[in-house]
Write an enzyme that holds these catalytic residues in place. Structure first.
Site, PDB file in Angstrom:
ATOM      1  N   TYR A 114       4.293 -63.612   7.917  1.00  0.00           N
ATOM      2  CA  TYR A 114       2.960 -63.049   8.172  1.00  0.00           C
ATOM      3  C   TYR A 114       2.502 -63.596   9.516  1.00  0.00           C
ATOM      4  O   TYR A 114       2.321 -64.818   9.657  1.00  0.00           O
ATOM      5  CB  TYR A 114       1.963 -63.482   7.101  1.00  0.00           C
ATOM      6  CG  TYR A 114       2.268 -62.970   5.708  1.00  0.00           C
ATOM      7  CD1 TYR A 114       2.073 -61.626   5.382  1.00  0.00           C
ATOM      8  CD2 TYR A 114       2.719 -63.832   4.714  1.00  0.00           C
ATOM      9  CE1 TYR A 114       2.338 -61.156   4.105  1.00  0.00           C
ATOM     10  CE2 TYR A 114       2.982 -63.371   3.427  1.00  0.00           C
ATOM     11  CZ  TYR A 114       2.793 -62.032   3.134  1.00  0.00           C
ATOM     12  OH  TYR A 114       3.047 -61.568   1.876  1.00  0.00           O
ATOM     13  N   TYR A 134       0.017 -64.981  -5.895  1.00  0.00           N
ATOM     14  CA  TYR A 134       0.939 -64.229  -5.026  1.00  0.00           C
ATOM     15  C   TYR A 134       2.086 -63.640  -5.847  1.00  0.00           C
ATOM     16  O   TYR A 134       2.480 -62.500  -5.668  1.00  0.00           O
ATOM     17  CB  TYR A 134       1.477 -65.188  -3.954  1.00  0.00           C
ATOM     18  CG  TYR A 134       2.285 -64.562  -2.847  1.00  0.00           C
ATOM     19  CD1 TYR A 134       1.750 -63.560  -2.052  1.00  0.00           C
ATOM     20  CD2 TYR A 134       3.568 -65.013  -2.573  1.00  0.00           C
ATOM     21  CE1 TYR A 134       2.491 -63.008  -1.015  1.00  0.00           C
ATOM     22  CE2 TYR A 134       4.313 -64.472  -1.533  1.00  0.00           C
ATOM     23  CZ  TYR A 134       3.764 -63.471  -0.763  1.00  0.00           C
ATOM     24  OH  TYR A 134       4.497 -62.927   0.259  1.00  0.00           O
ATOM     25  N   PRO A 167      -1.247 -52.738   0.364  1.00  0.00           N
ATOM     26  CA  PRO A 167       0.093 -53.344   0.202  1.00  0.00           C
ATOM     27  C   PRO A 167       0.143 -54.809   0.646  1.00  0.00           C
ATOM     28  O   PRO A 167       1.207 -55.410   0.660  1.00  0.00           O
ATOM     29  CB  PRO A 167       0.999 -52.471   1.071  1.00  0.00           C
ATOM     30  CG  PRO A 167       0.102 -51.774   2.020  1.00  0.00           C
ATOM     31  CD  PRO A 167      -1.275 -51.726   1.427  1.00  0.00           C
ATOM     32  N   HIS A 215      13.490 -64.849  -4.207  1.00  0.00           N
ATOM     33  CA  HIS A 215      12.787 -65.145  -2.978  1.00  0.00           C
ATOM     34  C   HIS A 215      11.552 -65.982  -3.284  1.00  0.00           C
ATOM     35  O   HIS A 215      10.815 -65.671  -4.206  1.00  0.00           O
ATOM     36  CB  HIS A 215      12.354 -63.834  -2.326  1.00  0.00           C
ATOM     37  CG  HIS A 215      12.031 -64.002  -0.894  1.00  0.00           C
ATOM     38  ND1 HIS A 215      10.898 -64.636  -0.473  1.00  0.00           N
ATOM     39  CD2 HIS A 215      12.710 -63.649   0.222  1.00  0.00           C
ATOM     40  CE1 HIS A 215      10.891 -64.654   0.842  1.00  0.00           C
ATOM     41  NE2 HIS A 215      11.970 -64.064   1.298  1.00  0.00           N
ATOM     42  N   LYS A 274       1.547 -55.670  -4.976  1.00  0.00           N
ATOM     43  CA  LYS A 274       1.252 -55.697  -6.412  1.00  0.00           C
ATOM     44  C   LYS A 274       1.460 -54.350  -7.105  1.00  0.00           C
ATOM     45  O   LYS A 274       1.568 -54.300  -8.325  1.00  0.00           O
ATOM     46  CB  LYS A 274      -0.220 -56.090  -6.643  1.00  0.00           C
ATOM     47  CG  LYS A 274      -0.597 -57.459  -6.151  1.00  0.00           C
ATOM     48  CD  LYS A 274      -0.174 -58.512  -7.136  1.00  0.00           C
ATOM     49  CE  LYS A 274      -0.549 -59.888  -6.686  1.00  0.00           C
ATOM     50  NZ  LYS A 274       0.454 -60.885  -6.985  1.00  0.00           N
TER      51      LYS A 274
HETATM   52  P1  FAD Z   1       4.861 -43.503  -7.713  1.00  0.00           P
HETATM   53  O1  FAD Z   1       5.963 -44.435  -7.422  1.00  0.00           O
HETATM   54  O2  FAD Z   1       4.079 -42.948  -6.571  1.00  0.00           O
HETATM   55  O3  FAD Z   1       5.461 -42.305  -8.560  1.00  0.00           O
HETATM   56  C1  FAD Z   1       4.687 -41.145  -8.833  1.00  0.00           C
HETATM   57  C2  FAD Z   1       5.638 -39.992  -9.054  1.00  0.00           C
HETATM   58  O4  FAD Z   1       4.863 -38.845  -9.443  1.00  0.00           O
HETATM   59  C3  FAD Z   1       6.404 -39.589  -7.797  1.00  0.00           C
HETATM   60  O5  FAD Z   1       7.775 -39.503  -8.106  1.00  0.00           O
HETATM   61  C4  FAD Z   1       5.808 -38.243  -7.409  1.00  0.00           C
HETATM   62  O6  FAD Z   1       6.764 -37.384  -6.806  1.00  0.00           O
HETATM   63  C5  FAD Z   1       5.366 -37.701  -8.754  1.00  0.00           C
HETATM   64  N1  FAD Z   1       4.261 -36.732  -8.685  1.00  0.00           N
HETATM   65  C6  FAD Z   1       3.171 -36.765  -7.890  1.00  0.00           C
HETATM   66  N2  FAD Z   1       2.372 -35.723  -8.149  1.00  0.00           N
HETATM   67  C7  FAD Z   1       2.974 -35.008  -9.132  1.00  0.00           C
HETATM   68  C8  FAD Z   1       2.637 -33.833  -9.839  1.00  0.00           C
HETATM   69  N3  FAD Z   1       1.498 -33.157  -9.586  1.00  0.00           N
HETATM   70  N4  FAD Z   1       3.483 -33.381 -10.798  1.00  0.00           N
HETATM   71  C9  FAD Z   1       4.631 -34.046 -11.082  1.00  0.00           C
HETATM   72  N5  FAD Z   1       5.019 -35.176 -10.432  1.00  0.00           N
HETATM   73  C10 FAD Z   1       4.175 -35.649  -9.485  1.00  0.00           C
HETATM   74  N6  FAD Z   1       4.320 -52.533  -4.605  1.00  0.00           N
HETATM   75  C11 FAD Z   1       4.844 -53.731  -5.006  1.00  0.00           C
HETATM   76  O7  FAD Z   1       4.620 -54.123  -6.167  1.00  0.00           O
HETATM   77  N7  FAD Z   1       5.610 -54.521  -4.187  1.00  0.00           N
HETATM   78  C12 FAD Z   1       5.879 -54.147  -2.888  1.00  0.00           C
HETATM   79  O8  FAD Z   1       6.600 -54.854  -2.180  1.00  0.00           O
HETATM   80  C13 FAD Z   1       5.313 -52.885  -2.412  1.00  0.00           C
HETATM   81  N8  FAD Z   1       5.561 -52.429  -1.160  1.00  0.00           N
HETATM   82  C14 FAD Z   1       5.111 -51.173  -0.785  1.00  0.00           C
HETATM   83  C15 FAD Z   1       5.390 -50.697   0.485  1.00  0.00           C
HETATM   84  C16 FAD Z   1       4.939 -49.430   0.882  1.00  0.00           C
HETATM   85  C17 FAD Z   1       5.235 -48.933   2.269  1.00  0.00           C
HETATM   86  C18 FAD Z   1       4.202 -48.620  -0.035  1.00  0.00           C
HETATM   87  C19 FAD Z   1       3.720 -47.238   0.367  1.00  0.00           C
HETATM   88  C20 FAD Z   1       3.925 -49.087  -1.299  1.00  0.00           C
HETATM   89  C21 FAD Z   1       4.363 -50.359  -1.686  1.00  0.00           C
HETATM   90  N9  FAD Z   1       4.083 -50.857  -2.957  1.00  0.00           N
HETATM   91  C22 FAD Z   1       4.542 -52.090  -3.340  1.00  0.00           C
HETATM   92  C23 FAD Z   1       3.350 -50.029  -3.920  1.00  0.00           C
HETATM   93  C24 FAD Z   1       4.291 -49.324  -4.901  1.00  0.00           C
HETATM   94  O9  FAD Z   1       5.321 -48.641  -4.195  1.00  0.00           O
HETATM   95  C25 FAD Z   1       3.522 -48.352  -5.793  1.00  0.00           C
HETATM   96  O10 FAD Z   1       2.399 -49.029  -6.317  1.00  0.00           O
HETATM   97  C26 FAD Z   1       4.405 -47.805  -6.927  1.00  0.00           C
HETATM   98  O11 FAD Z   1       5.315 -46.861  -6.424  1.00  0.00           O
HETATM   99  C27 FAD Z   1       3.542 -47.159  -8.022  1.00  0.00           C
HETATM  100  O12 FAD Z   1       4.390 -46.594  -8.990  1.00  0.00           O
HETATM  101  P2  FAD Z   1       3.930 -45.293  -9.797  1.00  0.00           P
HETATM  102  O13 FAD Z   1       5.024 -44.980 -10.743  1.00  0.00           O
HETATM  103  O14 FAD Z   1       2.556 -45.477 -10.313  1.00  0.00           O
HETATM  104  O15 FAD Z   1       3.775 -44.150  -8.685  1.00  0.00           O
END
Ligand code: FAD
Length: 403
Positions: A213, A400, A305, A83, A309
């Site tokens: 957008y 971006y 969001p 994309h 990123k």
């Molecule tokens: P998470 O994916 O949140 O994973 C954390 C994990 O830890 C989860 O599975 C949770 O269940 C677990 N957990 C939490 N607390 C505990 C605990 N106490 N003990 C054990 N396990 C626990 N980012 C992009 O780069 N591109 C996008 O297009 C984008 N779109 C998005 C759209 C939306 C609606 C949202 C909400 C976010 C978006 N993001 C996007 C952001 C992205 O989804 C997050 O930054 C990403 O999921 C971060 O990954 P992570 O592994 O750090 O955390």
């Protein structure tokens, strides 16, 4: 389901205890597992829950390179779609940016996060990785000592503990890693952008072949393709309003209005299968290490969001930490761990700067009389510059897609 996936040991050990099976925890787990480092992933949710949580979708070119480098990109190479165009719709008309031909010429790969998580989890388990689902980390104790300990509780309420040499906090913004930091151990930078979005996932094909957008006096609206059958939409929304305050008809009518469907073509409507309110906030913890505890992904920093990123930074930081842990545990070289926080913060602040700029590109505030205010005029000027200046477009494209 195998024993390693379903049960919780009451007291156990691993060299690296990883909290959270999101993109950060699973990239880290895969890289450590492939290098023979003893690790375990503790995840509060069930396997079905982590594999169906719909969130990110736009993967940066660098994220794809990282996943490729470690043999983790097979699924996204097969099912992801490239994309490289976005379209802005404003009170002054519309313009498109083919960002794949600007800046560094990089593109996004659209691949739903839950599919990436499923791929990462499958690979990790297939190569013998240990995961404990339904296991909530409660506290990380003794982070300053040689043997930090994570206390846990399983789905049946049984408590236990995991001891490691290092703990990787990949458990998001509300996880145990952040909670366990002693007062004053790290500094928290926090910025509330004062805007909320209603994030929607619709069972409907994308309505345009670009990220859309729309800036409108009624508020922002966004359109992002996910798959040929599913589209994510965003609507600027009243702060504090519950996600179900609007009917589906009202949502589609408002999206159509703000995206100026009457001028540029109708939206493909469909059932809204998920909705959540996101308050646009940014925060960064500094440093990202306290003793043997490291913060990765959303646990380290939260981005609005607006620029997609978060998941990309999570993958990048997981690779940096994996290399450092492998060097330390495999070759006794602690240099990478010492530099982990500074290296990641460099990327995080750059991403924060761009995400904040995107918030200001898409939102202005009307003046007290409801007329366009100072910030609204700045927003309009930013968009005008983006639509007409090649150097602005190159800068936009580089940031971006880049992380
Ligand atoms: P998470 O994916 O949140 O994973 C954390 C994990 O830890 C989860 O599975 C949770 O269940 C677990 N957990 C939490 N607390 C505990 C605990 N106490 N003990 C054990 N396990 C626990 N980012 C992009 O780069 N591109 C996008 O297009 C984008 N779109 C998005 C759209 C939306 C609606 C949202 C909400 C976010 C978006 N993001 C996007 C952001 C992205 O989804 C997050 O930054 C990403 O999921 C971060 O990954 P992570 O592994 O750090 O955390």
């Amino acid at each position: 389901m195998t024993d390693s996936q379903s049960t919780t040991a009451l007291r156990d050990k691993a060299d690296v205890v990883i909290l959270g099976a999101g993109p950060a925890g699973l990239v880290l787990g895969n890289l450590l597992q492939a290098s023979g480092v003893d690790c375990v992933v503790l995840e509060r949710a069930t396997r079905a829950q982590v594999q169906t949580r719909s969130r990110a979708g736009f993967l940066a070119a660098n994220t794809v390179r990282i996943l490729d480098r470690h043999g983790l990109a097979e699924g996204l190479r097969r099912r992801g779609r490239e994309h490289a165009t976005c379209e802005f719709r404003t009170e002054d008309g519309r313009f498109r940016l083919d960002y794949g031909g600007l800046g560094r010429g990089e593109r996004h790969t659209v691949y739903p996060q839950h599919e990436l998580v499923t791929d990462l989890l499958t690979r990790y388990l297939d190569t013998g990785g240990r995961v404990r689902f339904g296991t909530e980390a409660l506290t990380v104790l003794d982070t300053d000592g040689a043997r930090p300990t994570v206390t846990v509780r399983d789905a049946d309420g049984r408590t236990g503990s995991w001891q490691g040499r290092y703990v990787a906090g990949c458990d998001g913004r509300h996880g145990a890693a952040r909670r366990s930091l002693p007062p004053g151990a790290v500094r928290r930078h926090h910025l509330d952008h004062g805007v909320s979005w209603l994030g929607l996932l619709a069972e409907a094909p994308p309505s345009l072949d670009a990220v859309g957008y729309a800036v409108h006096h009624r508020g922002f609206a966004g359109h992002m393709a996910r798959t040929p059958e599913a589209t994510r939409y965003y609507l600027q929304y009243e702060r504090g309003a519950p996600p179900d305050a609007w009917s589906e008809d009202r949502i589609w009518d408002e999206l159509s209005l703000r995206m100026r469907a009457a001028d540029y073509g109708p939206l493909h409507r469909g059932r809204i299968v998920h909705r959540a309110v996101v308050d646009l906030e940014s925060d960064v913890l500094e440093p990202l290490r306290h003793g043997a505890l490291f913060l990765v992904g959303d646990a380290a920093s939260l981005l609005s969001p607006s620029a997609a990123k978060g998941a990309n930074l999570a993958v990048l930081e997981a690779e940096i930490l994996a290399r450092a842990l492998i060097a330390d545990l495999g070759h006794g070289d602690p240099e990478g761990l010492a530099r982990y926080s500074a290296r990641c913060l460099e990327h995080i602040w750059r991403a924060q700067e761009f995400s904040g700029w995107m918030v200001r590109l898409l939102h202005g505030a009307p003046g007290p009389d409801g007329e366009p205010g100072f910030h609204d005029s700045l927003r309009r000027s930013r968009l005008a510059s983006l639509s007409s200046s090649r150097s602005s477009q190159d800068w936009f494209a580089e940031h971006y897609v880049g992380v």
